[in-house]
Design a protein around this motif. Sequence first.
Motif, short mmCIF file in Angstrom:
data_model
loop_
_atom_site.label_atom_id
_atom_site.label_comp_id
_atom_site.label_asym_id
_atom_site.label_seq_id
_atom_site.Cartn_x
_atom_site.Cartn_y
_atom_site.Cartn_z
N TYR A 105 0.83 -1.21 0.00
CA TYR A 105 0.00 0.00 0.00
C TYR A 105 0.86 1.26 0.00
O TYR A 105 0.52 2.26 -0.62
CB TYR A 105 -0.95 0.00 1.20
N GLY A 106 1.99 1.19 0.70
CA GLY A 106 2.92 2.32 0.67
C GLY A 106 3.45 2.57 -0.73
O GLY A 106 3.56 3.71 -1.17
N LEU A 107 3.76 1.49 -1.44
CA LEU A 107 4.24 1.63 -2.81
C LEU A 107 3.15 2.19 -3.73
O LEU A 107 3.43 3.03 -4.59
CB LEU A 107 4.72 0.28 -3.34
N ILE A 108 1.93 1.74 -3.52
CA ILE A 108 0.82 2.26 -4.32
C ILE A 108 0.64 3.76 -4.05
O ILE A 108 0.48 4.56 -4.97
CB ILE A 108 -0.49 1.49 -4.01
N ALA A 109 0.68 4.14 -2.78
CA ALA A 109 0.54 5.55 -2.43
C ALA A 109 1.69 6.37 -3.01
O ALA A 109 1.47 7.46 -3.55
CB ALA A 109 0.48 5.71 -0.91
N LEU A 113 1.51 9.52 -5.63
CA LEU A 113 2.15 10.81 -5.38
C LEU A 113 3.13 11.16 -6.49
O LEU A 113 3.20 12.31 -6.92
CB LEU A 113 2.88 10.78 -4.03
N ASP A 114 3.87 10.18 -6.98
CA ASP A 114 4.82 10.43 -8.07
C ASP A 114 4.08 10.85 -9.34
O ASP A 114 4.53 11.74 -10.06
CB ASP A 114 5.66 9.18 -8.34
N GLN A 115 2.94 10.21 -9.60
CA GLN A 115 2.16 10.58 -10.79
C GLN A 115 1.66 12.01 -10.66
O GLN A 115 1.72 12.79 -11.62
CB GLN A 115 0.97 9.62 -10.97
N ALA A 116 1.18 12.38 -9.48
CA ALA A 116 0.72 13.75 -9.26
C ALA A 116 1.87 14.73 -9.40
O ALA A 116 1.72 15.80 -10.01
CB ALA A 116 0.07 13.86 -7.88
N SER A 117 3.02 14.37 -8.88
CA SER A 117 4.20 15.23 -8.99
C SER A 117 4.60 15.42 -10.44
O SER A 117 4.95 16.52 -10.86
CB SER A 117 5.36 14.63 -8.20
#
Length: 135
Positions: A105-109, A113-117
Motif C-alpha cells: 500500500y505504501g508503494l501504491i501511495a 504521489l509520483d504521478q501527481a508530482s
Amino acid sequence: MEAFGERAEAISEDKSLTEAQREARIAAIWTEYQPEIAAFTAEVSRHAGQIAQEALANIDVEALVADAMNDPEVQEALRTAPVLAQGLVTNGAWAANDPEQMVTYGLIAQYALDQASDVVVAEEADAADDKANAD
C-alpha cells in the motif's frame, strides 16, 4: 557526459556484439564515469531546493489547483471517492495489519504521489515555456 553518450550509443549500435557484451561494455563505461556522475548528482542535489523555488516563483499554484479541480475527470473521481473509500475500508485485505500488505500500500501511495508530482512538473515546464515564448 556527451562523450559517455557517444561511446554508449556506439556500443549499443555495434551489431557484432551480443546483448550481454553490450551491457558489460556499457556498465564498464558507467564505472569509468561514476565519479563525475556522483559529483554532478551531489551538485544538483545541493541546488535542488533553489532550482525548485525559482521554478515555482512564477507559477500560480492556486490557479493550477483550481484548473485541475474543474477538470471533468477530477470531478468524477471526487464523486466516486466516497464509494471507493468505503469499499477499501470494508475490504479485509486493506483492513488487515499485514506488514507485506502495508509495504504494498505504501508503494501504491508513493506511485500515486509520483504521478501527481509528474503532472505538476509538466505543468510547470509548460508554464515556463509559455512565459519564455511570451518574453
